[in-house]
Design a protein around this motif. Structure first.
Motif, PDB file in Angstrom:
ATOM      1  N   VAL A 149       0.837  -1.200   0.000  1.00  0.00           N
ATOM      2  CA  VAL A 149       0.000   0.000   0.000  1.00  0.00           C
ATOM      3  C   VAL A 149       0.872   1.251   0.000  1.00  0.00           C
ATOM      4  O   VAL A 149       0.565   2.240  -0.672  1.00  0.00           O
ATOM      5  N   GLY A 150       1.986   1.202   0.718  1.00  0.00           N
ATOM      6  CA  GLY A 150       2.882   2.347   0.759  1.00  0.00           C
ATOM      7  C   GLY A 150       3.444   2.721  -0.599  1.00  0.00           C
ATOM      8  O   GLY A 150       3.782   3.897  -0.829  1.00  0.00           O
ATOM      9  N   ASP A 151       3.537   1.754  -1.503  1.00  0.00           N
ATOM     10  CA  ASP A 151       4.010   2.063  -2.851  1.00  0.00           C
ATOM     11  C   ASP A 151       3.013   2.956  -3.588  1.00  0.00           C
ATOM     12  O   ASP A 151       3.400   3.841  -4.363  1.00  0.00           O
ATOM     13  N   ILE A 152       1.727   2.708  -3.357  1.00  0.00           N
ATOM     14  CA  ILE A 152       0.692   3.558  -3.949  1.00  0.00           C
ATOM     15  C   ILE A 152       0.769   4.962  -3.350  1.00  0.00           C
ATOM     16  O   ILE A 152       0.761   5.970  -4.071  1.00  0.00           O
ATOM     17  N   SER A 153       0.849   5.021  -2.018  1.00  0.00           N
ATOM     18  CA  SER A 153       0.919   6.324  -1.340  1.00  0.00           C
ATOM     19  C   SER A 153       2.134   7.112  -1.797  1.00  0.00           C
ATOM     20  O   SER A 153       2.051   8.329  -2.050  1.00  0.00           O
ATOM     21  N   ALA A 154       3.276   6.442  -1.917  1.00  0.00           N
ATOM     22  CA  ALA A 154       4.500   7.118  -2.336  1.00  0.00           C
ATOM     23  C   ALA A 154       4.395   7.616  -3.771  1.00  0.00           C
ATOM     24  O   ALA A 154       4.949   8.671  -4.118  1.00  0.00           O
ATOM     25  N   ALA A 155       3.696   6.874  -4.607  1.00  0.00           N
ATOM     26  CA  ALA A 155       3.519   7.289  -6.002  1.00  0.00           C
ATOM     27  C   ALA A 155       2.735   8.594  -6.089  1.00  0.00           C
ATOM     28  O   ALA A 155       3.083   9.506  -6.854  1.00  0.00           O
ATOM     29  N   VAL A 156       1.657   8.695  -5.313  1.00  0.00           N
ATOM     30  CA  VAL A 156       0.862   9.928  -5.285  1.00  0.00           C
ATOM     31  C   VAL A 156       1.698  11.082  -4.752  1.00  0.00           C
ATOM     32  O   VAL A 156       1.729  12.179  -5.339  1.00  0.00           O
ATOM     33  N   TRP A 157       2.362  10.839  -3.660  1.00  0.00           N
ATOM     34  CA  TRP A 157       3.154  11.881  -3.006  1.00  0.00           C
ATOM     35  C   TRP A 157       4.273  12.373  -3.924  1.00  0.00           C
ATOM     36  O   TRP A 157       4.569  13.567  -3.994  1.00  0.00           O
ATOM     37  N   GLY A 158       4.870  11.441  -4.656  1.00  0.00           N
ATOM     38  CA  GLY A 158       5.950  11.830  -5.557  1.00  0.00           C
ATOM     39  C   GLY A 158       5.497  12.796  -6.634  1.00  0.00           C
ATOM     40  O   GLY A 158       6.207  13.762  -6.961  1.00  0.00           O
TER      41      GLY A 158
END
Length: 259
Positions: A149-158
């Motif tokens: 899930v953190g990969d999705i969150s990091a993608a948005v944040w990036g």
């Protein structure tokens, strides 16, 4: 509890998702200068009734809202970004309108949101909308078996960082299926490699939303409409996505956009 859906169940959600996409396309088509938000609300009610769908919003009463919600679509204008309560307001030239819509058909839900400009568009508004759309595509691309899930969150944040927009973590994406909101929560800000491992059959509503110059939000007196705390404009993009062995499948994509 997290429920993994079978291919047949995902296809049933896809049926709902196609209708959600149809409704949002229609809202974008008819939302013009002078059109009242209440007219849009009633137009969508008619579409729901004709399709035999069930609104996920009507009578929705979560802990954060001044429930129950008595509308079938969220319409948020300019500095409003989430849970906008349709009211007596005629759209003006240059308004930024976010439309968020979720229904159930035959027991399966889908949820999606789009932001667009009514009439004459300012470049800074188009840039903000484009950022949420790119963040959503990045989130979708990260929604693969074996990722977290953190990969999705990091993608948005990036994407937000690349554009220079702050990110609020008070509301984010979520599981979806037999109800509109299921586990797991998907923040729009996070670190890659952390959180729940994504598995085939997981269905998520991913929804980046940004305010131009703040990560703080405030509520209107109606108890629902959420605005940027500093009055800056906002944008919101959302799709319902199924994680499959072949990669992410967007269940609320317009047919012309493919998978």
């Amino acid at each position: 509890m997290i429920e993994l859906k079978s291919p047949a169940e995902i296809e049933r959600m896809h049926v709902t998702g196609r209708f959600v996409a149809e409704v949002l396309t229609e809202v974008e088509r008819i939302a013009d200068v002078g059109v009242n938000l209440l007219d849009l609300e009633h137009h969508v009610r008619g579409m729901i009734e004709r399709r035999g769908a069930v609104s996920c919003y009507w009578d929705y009463a979560p802990s954060f809202g001044e429930g129950p919600f008595r509308n079938v679509i969220c319409l948020s204008v300019n500095d409003a970004v989430l849970h906008g309560l349709p009211h007596d307001y005629a759209l003006r030239d240059g308004d930024v309108l976010s439309a968020d819509f979720a229904v159930m058909i035959d027991g399966w839900a889908a949820d999606s949101a789009r932001t667009f400009v009514v009439g004459t568009a300012a470049e800074e508004d188009l840039r903000l909308i484009r950022a949420t759309e790119e963040a959503l595509e990045a989130a979708i691309d990260a929604a693969r078996p074996g990722n977290r899930v953190g990969d999705i969150s990091a993608a948005v944040w990036g994407v937000a960082q690349a554009y220079g927009y702050p990110v609020s973590t008070e509301f984010g994406g979520h599981g979806i299926g037999r109800t509109m909101h299921e586990d797991v929560h998907v923040s729009n800000k996070g670190k890659a490699g952390r959180g729940l491992t994504l598995r085939t059959g997981l269905t998520l509503a991913l929804e980046p939303w940004f305010c131009r110059t703040t990560d703080r939000i405030v509520y209107d007196e109606d108890g629902w409409t959420i605005r940027s705390a500093d009055g800056s404009r906002t944008a919101h993009s959302e799709h319902t996505v199924a994680i499959t062995d072949d990669g992410p499948v967007v269940l609320t994509r317009r047919e012309s956009e493919g998978v």
